[in-house]
Design an enzyme around this catalytic site. Structure first.
Site, PDB file in Angstrom:
ATOM      1  N   VAL A  48       0.817  -1.176   0.057  1.00 12.92           N
ATOM      2  CA  VAL A  48      -0.016   0.052   0.034  1.00 12.92           C
ATOM      3  C   VAL A  48       0.989   1.174  -0.166  1.00 12.92           C
ATOM      4  O   VAL A  48       1.968   1.217   0.705  1.00 12.92           O
ATOM      5  CB  VAL A  48      -0.951   0.086   1.136  1.00 12.92           C
ATOM      6  CG1 VAL A  48      -1.816   1.337   1.347  1.00 12.92           C
ATOM      7  CG2 VAL A  48      -1.899  -1.221   1.441  1.00 12.92           C
ATOM      8  N   CYS A  49       0.512   2.057  -1.024  1.00 10.89           N
ATOM      9  CA  CYS A  49       1.261   3.376  -1.005  1.00 10.89           C
ATOM     10  C   CYS A  49       2.690   3.292  -1.206  1.00 10.89           C
ATOM     11  O   CYS A  49       3.407   2.632  -1.894  1.00 10.89           O
ATOM     12  CB  CYS A  49       0.847   4.127   0.455  1.00 10.89           C
ATOM     13  SG  CYS A  49       1.198   5.992   0.464  1.00 10.89           S
ATOM     14  N   THR A  50       3.523   3.975  -0.068  1.00 18.02           N
ATOM     15  CA  THR A  50       5.100   3.890  -0.297  1.00 18.02           C
ATOM     16  C   THR A  50       5.379   2.540   0.303  1.00 18.02           C
ATOM     17  O   THR A  50       6.726   2.253   0.321  1.00 18.02           O
ATOM     18  CB  THR A  50       5.633   5.026   0.645  1.00 18.02           C
ATOM     19  OG1 THR A  50       5.128   4.820   2.103  1.00 18.02           O
ATOM     20  CG2 THR A  50       5.385   6.352  -0.080  1.00 18.02           C
TER      21      THR A  50
ATOM     22  N   THR B  57       2.713   3.706  -6.687  1.00 16.63           N
ATOM     23  CA  THR B  57       2.765   4.076  -5.326  1.00 16.63           C
ATOM     24  C   THR B  57       2.037   5.405  -5.322  1.00 16.63           C
ATOM     25  O   THR B  57       1.576   5.737  -6.543  1.00 16.63           O
ATOM     26  CB  THR B  57       4.251   4.249  -5.198  1.00 16.63           C
ATOM     27  OG1 THR B  57       4.287   4.502  -3.633  1.00 16.63           O
ATOM     28  CG2 THR B  57       4.913   5.235  -5.718  1.00 16.63           C
TER      29      THR B  57
ATOM     30  N   ALA C 152      -1.884   2.822  -4.862  1.00 17.83           N
ATOM     31  CA  ALA C 152      -1.471   4.105  -4.688  1.00 17.83           C
ATOM     32  C   ALA C 152      -1.510   4.569  -3.298  1.00 17.83           C
ATOM     33  O   ALA C 152      -1.392   3.892  -2.524  1.00 17.83           O
ATOM     34  CB  ALA C 152      -2.242   5.167  -5.694  1.00 17.83           C
TER      35      ALA C 152
END
Length: 339
Positions: free
Chosen positions: A114-116, A134, A167
């Site tokens: 998830v994300c970073t 990301t 993202a």
């Protein structure tokens, strides 16, 4: 967040660390728990794991307890999911973290971030030669630090083989709904979405940045508030007099504010919001264009068709058949809608 019989369930290990984003943990674990309550079979067994096993202090200051030590995780794993947050940089440099993630990936059917959290997977060498995404604000950094990763910032989430990356923050919910649909079918995924009161299970190729985020937000608070109001109520009466009355200004003053801060009129801003809401329904549902038109505030399917032509240069039927989300025409290429 555990299970007394994990081997009989879809075992999901969420990997966290200090300064993780709490929503990156809450969105997946909450959606999976709701899937269990709606009869997911086999159900999910959710485990939280950290390098130390001492829990994780999130960036909000809330401590996530009940974690187990990564090195103690053994047995078959269905999904390993690495979260993101302010602590990602340190996590991606932690040799113990990377060693354990590589070990657990070898035991997992599916890998996700998830994300970073994508930085941790990339640092472990798990994204080399793969397409990944990301948070839009960190894409250039991911591509620079890890040139062997094919970074694509357009979608909400990307699947490359058995590796999923998503993202920023709340896209974790979209990713988890997609995983639930893969595991149990679309009916359960829709039931989970309804339970969580999410408006729509957004398709993977929906752009990360909407019309309200792609440019700097307007400096005027009244205009910002109205844009949020419009986006949340596209099916309602959003005529300039109604909008002006809502914020206690004259229609003429409202028109001046939109011209100054957005370079457009209230009516055109509403039409754009309705058109972009409609395109997401075209891409993410099987509703007819007439039904979508009603849900998004258009008077008829023909009005919606015209809006699609003006905004995207193509019809709704073509948009539905496209492999990717259409991109809006540049302003100078758009046709001015009729009255």
């Amino acid at each position: 967040m555990g299970s007394s019989d994990p081997e009989a369930k879809r075992r999901v290990v969420i990997v966290a660390y200090d300064d993780a984003q709490i929503l990156d943990v809450a969105c997946p674990s909450g959606a999976l728990e709701v899937a269990n309550s709606h009869g997911a079979s086999p159900p999910y067994a959710i485990e939280l794991a950290t390098v130390s096993g001492q829990g994780a202090r999130t960036s909000s200051g809330i401590v996530l307890a009940g974690a187990r030590r990564l090195a103690s995780v053994t047995g078959r794993i269905d999904t390993i999911l690495v979260v993101g947050g302010n602590g990602t940089e340190a996590a991606a440099k932690d040799v113990r973290m990377l060693t354990q993630v590589r070990r657990l990936v070898a035991r997992s059917r599916r890998i996700a971030s998830v994300c970073t959290g994508a930085f941790v997977l990339a640092a472990a060498g798990l994204l080399d030669g793969r397409r990944a995404t990301t948070h839009w604000g960190y894409g250039d950094m991911l591509a620079t630090v890890f040139p062997d990763v094919a970074v694509d910032l357009a979608p909400l989430y990307v699947r490359d083989g058995n590796v999923y990356t998503s993202a920023g923050v709340t896209s974790a919910l979209d990713l988890t709904l997609a995983l639930i649909e893969d595991d149990h079918g679309p009916t359960l995924a829709r039931e989970v979405a309804r339970e969580l009161v999410t408006y729509l299970h957004r398709p993977a190729d929906q752009a990360q940045i909407s019309m309200f985020l792609s440019a700097p937000p307007p400096g005027d608070r009244l205009v910002r508030d109205l844009l949020g109001y419009i986006a949340a109520r596209v099916a309602e009466d959003l005529s300039p007099p109604v909008l002006a009355a809502r914020v206690g200004v004259s229609t003429r003053h409202l028109t001046r504010l939109f011209a100054t801060h957005l370079g457009t009129t209230p009516a055109r801003a509403v039409r754009t919001a309705r058109t972009e809401a409609a395109v997401h329904l075209v891409r993410g549902s099987e509703l007819s264009l007439a039904a979508i038109a009603r849900r998004c505030g258009f008077r008829s399917a023909e009005n919606l068709r015209q809006a699609f032509l003006d905004h995207y240069g193509m019809t709704g039927d073509r948009i539905r058949r496209m492999p990717d989300m259409p991109q809006p025409l540049r302003p100078e290429a758009r046709r001015t809608p009729g009255a």
